[in-house]
Design a protein around this motif. Sequence first.
Motif, PDB file in Angstrom:
ATOM      1  N   ARG A  54      -5.890  -5.249  -3.091  1.00  0.00           N
ATOM      2  CA  ARG A  54      -6.460  -4.688  -4.650  1.00  0.00           C
ATOM      3  C   ARG A  54      -7.754  -4.299  -4.384  1.00  0.00           C
ATOM      4  O   ARG A  54      -8.294  -4.232  -3.423  1.00  0.00           O
ATOM      5  CB  ARG A  54      -6.524  -6.189  -5.130  1.00  0.00           C
ATOM      6  N   VAL A  55      -7.935  -3.653  -5.512  1.00  0.00           N
ATOM      7  CA  VAL A  55      -9.337  -2.824  -5.690  1.00  0.00           C
ATOM      8  C   VAL A  55     -10.412  -3.701  -6.485  1.00  0.00           C
ATOM      9  O   VAL A  55      -9.958  -4.097  -7.466  1.00  0.00           O
ATOM     10  CB  VAL A  55      -9.308  -1.593  -6.254  1.00  0.00           C
ATOM     11  N   ASP A  56     -11.675  -4.163  -5.849  1.00  0.00           N
ATOM     12  CA  ASP A  56     -12.415  -4.920  -6.655  1.00  0.00           C
ATOM     13  C   ASP A  56     -14.092  -4.295  -6.589  1.00  0.00           C
ATOM     14  O   ASP A  56     -14.170  -4.568  -5.245  1.00  0.00           O
ATOM     15  CB  ASP A  56     -12.434  -6.493  -6.398  1.00  0.00           C
ATOM     16  N   SER A  57     -14.560  -3.867  -7.400  1.00  0.00           N
ATOM     17  CA  SER A  57     -15.905  -3.359  -7.249  1.00  0.00           C
ATOM     18  C   SER A  57     -16.219  -2.478  -6.317  1.00  0.00           C
ATOM     19  O   SER A  57     -17.177  -2.699  -5.373  1.00  0.00           O
ATOM     20  CB  SER A  57     -16.900  -4.937  -7.240  1.00  0.00           C
ATOM     21  N   PHE A  85      -5.262 -13.776   6.505  1.00  0.00           N
ATOM     22  CA  PHE A  85      -6.555 -12.795   7.155  1.00  0.00           C
ATOM     23  C   PHE A  85      -6.957 -11.832   6.121  1.00  0.00           C
ATOM     24  O   PHE A  85      -6.022 -10.880   6.027  1.00  0.00           O
ATOM     25  CB  PHE A  85      -6.376 -12.294   8.534  1.00  0.00           C
ATOM     26  N   ILE A  86      -8.047 -11.918   5.581  1.00  0.00           N
ATOM     27  CA  ILE A  86      -8.668 -11.105   4.243  1.00  0.00           C
ATOM     28  C   ILE A  86      -9.753 -10.233   4.848  1.00  0.00           C
ATOM     29  O   ILE A  86     -10.745 -11.037   5.297  1.00  0.00           O
ATOM     30  CB  ILE A  86      -8.472 -11.758   3.075  1.00  0.00           C
ATOM     31  N   PHE A  87      -9.664  -9.007   4.616  1.00  0.00           N
ATOM     32  CA  PHE A  87     -10.901  -8.313   5.020  1.00  0.00           C
ATOM     33  C   PHE A  87     -11.056  -7.106   3.899  1.00  0.00           C
ATOM     34  O   PHE A  87     -10.366  -6.559   3.262  1.00  0.00           O
ATOM     35  CB  PHE A  87     -11.014  -7.737   6.293  1.00  0.00           C
ATOM     36  N   THR A  88     -12.423  -6.664   3.696  1.00  0.00           N
ATOM     37  CA  THR A  88     -12.670  -5.878   2.745  1.00  0.00           C
ATOM     38  C   THR A  88     -13.251  -4.540   3.424  1.00  0.00           C
ATOM     39  O   THR A  88     -13.953  -4.703   4.249  1.00  0.00           O
ATOM     40  CB  THR A  88     -13.686  -6.330   1.656  1.00  0.00           C
ATOM     41  N   LEU A  89     -13.108  -3.504   2.754  1.00  0.00           N
ATOM     42  CA  LEU A  89     -13.772  -2.131   3.266  1.00  0.00           C
ATOM     43  C   LEU A  89     -14.196  -1.189   2.127  1.00  0.00           C
ATOM     44  O   LEU A  89     -13.526  -1.361   0.951  1.00  0.00           O
ATOM     45  CB  LEU A  89     -12.879  -1.544   4.170  1.00  0.00           C
ATOM     46  N   PRO A  90     -15.265  -0.637   2.222  1.00  0.00           N
ATOM     47  CA  PRO A  90     -15.820   0.301   0.943  1.00  0.00           C
ATOM     48  C   PRO A  90     -14.793   1.526   0.719  1.00  0.00           C
ATOM     49  O   PRO A  90     -14.448   1.921   1.531  1.00  0.00           O
ATOM     50  CB  PRO A  90     -17.159   0.436   1.322  1.00  0.00           C
ATOM     51  N   LEU A  91     -14.488   1.841  -0.358  1.00  0.00           N
ATOM     52  CA  LEU A  91     -13.774   2.815  -0.811  1.00  0.00           C
ATOM     53  C   LEU A  91     -14.502   4.137  -0.713  1.00  0.00           C
ATOM     54  O   LEU A  91     -15.713   3.988  -0.736  1.00  0.00           O
ATOM     55  CB  LEU A  91     -13.244   2.820  -1.977  1.00  0.00           C
ATOM     56  N   ALA A  92     -13.702   5.366  -0.265  1.00  0.00           N
ATOM     57  CA  ALA A  92     -14.538   6.600  -0.169  1.00  0.00           C
ATOM     58  C   ALA A  92     -14.966   7.008  -1.489  1.00  0.00           C
ATOM     59  O   ALA A  92     -14.379   6.864  -2.711  1.00  0.00           O
ATOM     60  CB  ALA A  92     -13.675   7.486   0.454  1.00  0.00           C
ATOM     61  N   LEU A 113       0.812  -1.107  -0.139  1.00  0.00           N
ATOM     62  CA  LEU A 113      -0.062  -0.038  -0.078  1.00  0.00           C
ATOM     63  C   LEU A 113       0.711   1.013  -0.103  1.00  0.00           C
ATOM     64  O   LEU A 113       1.693   1.364   0.867  1.00  0.00           O
ATOM     65  CB  LEU A 113      -0.948  -0.007   1.175  1.00  0.00           C
ATOM     66  N   GLU A 114       0.701   2.226  -0.967  1.00  0.00           N
ATOM     67  CA  GLU A 114       1.394   3.268  -1.189  1.00  0.00           C
ATOM     68  C   GLU A 114       0.401   4.517  -0.571  1.00  0.00           C
ATOM     69  O   GLU A 114      -0.555   4.603  -0.660  1.00  0.00           O
ATOM     70  CB  GLU A 114       1.866   3.808  -2.362  1.00  0.00           C
ATOM     71  N   ASP A 115       1.186   5.399  -0.253  1.00  0.00           N
ATOM     72  CA  ASP A 115       0.527   6.562   0.407  1.00  0.00           C
ATOM     73  C   ASP A 115      -0.329   7.606  -0.658  1.00  0.00           C
ATOM     74  O   ASP A 115       0.294   7.561  -1.736  1.00  0.00           O
ATOM     75  CB  ASP A 115       1.563   7.707   0.942  1.00  0.00           C
ATOM     76  N   HIS A 116      -1.497   7.756  -0.099  1.00  0.00           N
ATOM     77  CA  HIS A 116      -2.315   8.637  -1.073  1.00  0.00           C
ATOM     78  C   HIS A 116      -2.665   7.553  -2.403  1.00  0.00           C
ATOM     79  O   HIS A 116      -3.123   8.507  -3.209  1.00  0.00           O
ATOM     80  CB  HIS A 116      -1.923   9.965  -1.272  1.00  0.00           C
ATOM     81  N   GLU A 117      -2.827   6.714  -2.201  1.00  0.00           N
ATOM     82  CA  GLU A 117      -3.246   5.483  -3.353  1.00  0.00           C
ATOM     83  C   GLU A 117      -4.752   5.191  -3.096  1.00  0.00           C
ATOM     84  O   GLU A 117      -5.399   5.442  -4.079  1.00  0.00           O
ATOM     85  CB  GLU A 117      -2.409   4.270  -3.655  1.00  0.00           C
ATOM     86  N   ASN A 118      -5.282   4.702  -1.913  1.00  0.00           N
ATOM     87  CA  ASN A 118      -6.533   4.477  -2.013  1.00  0.00           C
ATOM     88  C   ASN A 118      -7.182   5.282  -0.496  1.00  0.00           C
ATOM     89  O   ASN A 118      -6.493   5.484   0.510  1.00  0.00           O
ATOM     90  CB  ASN A 118      -6.779   3.178  -1.694  1.00  0.00           C
ATOM     91  N   PHE A 119      -8.490   5.634  -0.360  1.00  0.00           N
ATOM     92  CA  PHE A 119      -9.134   6.441   0.650  1.00  0.00           C
ATOM     93  C   PHE A 119     -10.292   5.639   0.829  1.00  0.00           C
ATOM     94  O   PHE A 119     -11.012   5.388  -0.100  1.00  0.00           O
ATOM     95  CB  PHE A 119      -9.057   7.826   0.322  1.00  0.00           C
ATOM     96  N   ILE A 120     -10.378   5.632   2.108  1.00  0.00           N
ATOM     97  CA  ILE A 120     -11.605   4.848   2.793  1.00  0.00           C
ATOM     98  C   ILE A 120     -12.252   5.732   3.761  1.00  0.00           C
ATOM     99  O   ILE A 120     -11.846   6.626   4.158  1.00  0.00           O
ATOM    100  CB  ILE A 120     -11.196   3.404   3.305  1.00  0.00           C
ATOM    101  N   GLU A 121     -13.531   5.551   3.712  1.00  0.00           N
ATOM    102  CA  GLU A 121     -14.330   6.253   5.009  1.00  0.00           C
ATOM    103  C   GLU A 121     -14.546   5.275   6.120  1.00  0.00           C
ATOM    104  O   GLU A 121     -15.434   4.311   6.009  1.00  0.00           O
ATOM    105  CB  GLU A 121     -15.806   6.791   4.231  1.00  0.00           C
ATOM    106  N   ALA A 122     -14.026   5.607   7.394  1.00  0.00           N
ATOM    107  CA  ALA A 122     -13.848   4.661   8.482  1.00  0.00           C
ATOM    108  C   ALA A 122     -13.464   5.377   9.580  1.00  0.00           C
ATOM    109  O   ALA A 122     -13.052   6.458   9.625  1.00  0.00           O
ATOM    110  CB  ALA A 122     -13.163   3.250   8.198  1.00  0.00           C
ATOM    111  N   ASP A 123     -13.637   4.782  10.816  1.00  0.00           N
ATOM    112  CA  ASP A 123     -13.208   4.962  12.104  1.00  0.00           C
ATOM    113  C   ASP A 123     -11.564   4.606  12.061  1.00  0.00           C
ATOM    114  O   ASP A 123     -11.178   3.511  12.402  1.00  0.00           O
ATOM    115  CB  ASP A 123     -14.102   4.327  13.190  1.00  0.00           C
TER     116      ASP A 123
END
Length: 593
Positions: free
Chosen positions: A509-512, A585-592, A469-479
């Motif tokens: 990786r990003v998927d859907s 251990f794999i988990f998914t989070l929605p992208l912002a 994971l690189e800086d400022h590549e993906n953003f998420i909305e989470a706590d």
Amino acid sequence: MLISDNLSLKTKLFVVVLFLAVVCVSLPLALAYRQLNSDVVHEAESGAKEELALARRLLDKSDDSNIAVMVSSVSSLIGREIVFIGNDGELYSGASWLDSGGDLLNRPEVIAAVKDGTGFSHGTDPVTGNKVLYAAMAVIDLPDIPKGTLLIEEQIPKAGKSLETVRSVYLWSIPVIILLCYVSIRILVLQLSESVRSMVRTAEAVGQGNFKRRIRNLPGKEFLPLAESINWMAERIDEHVAIITGQKDKLQAVLNGMWDGVMVLDSECRINKVNRSMKEIVHGIEDSINRNPLEVISSPDFQDTCRQVISDDGPVSASIQLALDGDRVYEVNIVKSANSIGPGQGPGAIAVFHDISEIKRLEKVRQDFVANVSHELRTPLTSVKGYAETLLSDPPPPQTLQKSFLETIKKNADHMCKIVDDLLSLSRLEAGRAQTDFRVFDPVVCIEQAWEACSSLAEARGTVLESDLEDHENFIEADPDQLMQVFRNLFENAIKYGPEESLVEVVHRVDSGMLRIEVRDSGPGIPGSDQKRIFERFYSVQKHRRNEFGSTGLGLAISRHIVRNHGGDIWVESPPSGRSRGTSFIFTLPLAS
């Protein structure tokens, strides 16, 4: 006239009509025959009487004294052979047709003539074979002529031919009548048969389930009431079947709409009907209709309980628990139902399969939770109690040991506090009462903070982190705090249970529209039988190593709730794809957005 019931309608009609036709023809012909015969005979008698009267007058006017000559003369004059018999029986003049050897006075016509003046009798000419009439007239009042009787023979061939004609007409009319009767009856029966066949076809169609069939071409007046009755019957049956079908469909819809499986048993304890849920519980049960439950469900207790309920002296209801497909548990309630198939066939039963697998699982989880909490608290409490008792002993331990004992007591107290804090945190997450601060940020920040929190443990075991994971590549909305806790729990497990001097990898990786993050280690892995329960509270594959690192056994359970509360999912793969050992251990989070 009695007619056998074994004969067909056509034969019966033919016999009756033929009988009536023959009677109707025979009566007039018989009367005509009789009347014609009477007229012919009467005409012959009148002619013979006239000829005898003429012969008598000629005898009266004759001058000859010889009676035989007188009779012969009269015979010549009228052209007929006349016989004269005296009252004393003497034959004065004979004839070729008269048998003179018999007793002439006892001839019927002679006796009648002596009594009434004239007499007649019938006979057959021995030469021609024709019927003849013998006529006699008494002679009692002629002078010079002895008292006696005149006889004459009258041929009646014309009368015989007329009677023969009538007889021939009668005999020939019989075959004609038979033929006409047969043809008439044949035509009539064909018409009736077509009407009857139409009604029979309609009745058969209704009997076979075609309740819309009707008699469209109504027959004559004779069968019209029957045809209307059949049509009315078909309409009523159609209405009743529609009502029954509607009720059956509603009942089937109710059964199919039930979450519980339903099995209907008949009085012989055979499967009669099942609903859709039952088909999902026991695959292929729809092919086992009219078979015993034991042939489908391998449970003699279930079979015996069903038979007990169905029996006349059995209970009204009964319950039994069945384990199907290994981990599925069902509470089966069996209730007696009267006349489940039809009246007079005895009671049946209805078995309702209620899935209590989740209840059993939760009950086991509760039991395990209580046992695990008790175990997790008992160990540090026992240590605290032991060291405290040692410190309070008389004499007390040396000053150098007291500090070590107090540090051990503090360590165990901190461990118990951590367990309690994790339990409270997990409880708030499960109840949805955990305070959250959702914001858009780069998950790399959480990874760095989580690894920093685990740095002392990582340095002690020589473990290194590697992330793509690189800086400022993906953003998420989470706590951020909760996400950092997820990474920390996963990193701690990877460091603790992985080998020393190993590598912990973070790949993504990003998927859907979802960010998929995978944390890998190269440890011994998790057996397949334990992977289903790895996210349960206090569950540990290596229980003997948990206290070695001060683990509470709640980290993965907390991580699962955090991820799911963020709209993602978490799971485990061991070994990871393409590797022979290790855990991911794999988990998914929605992208912002």
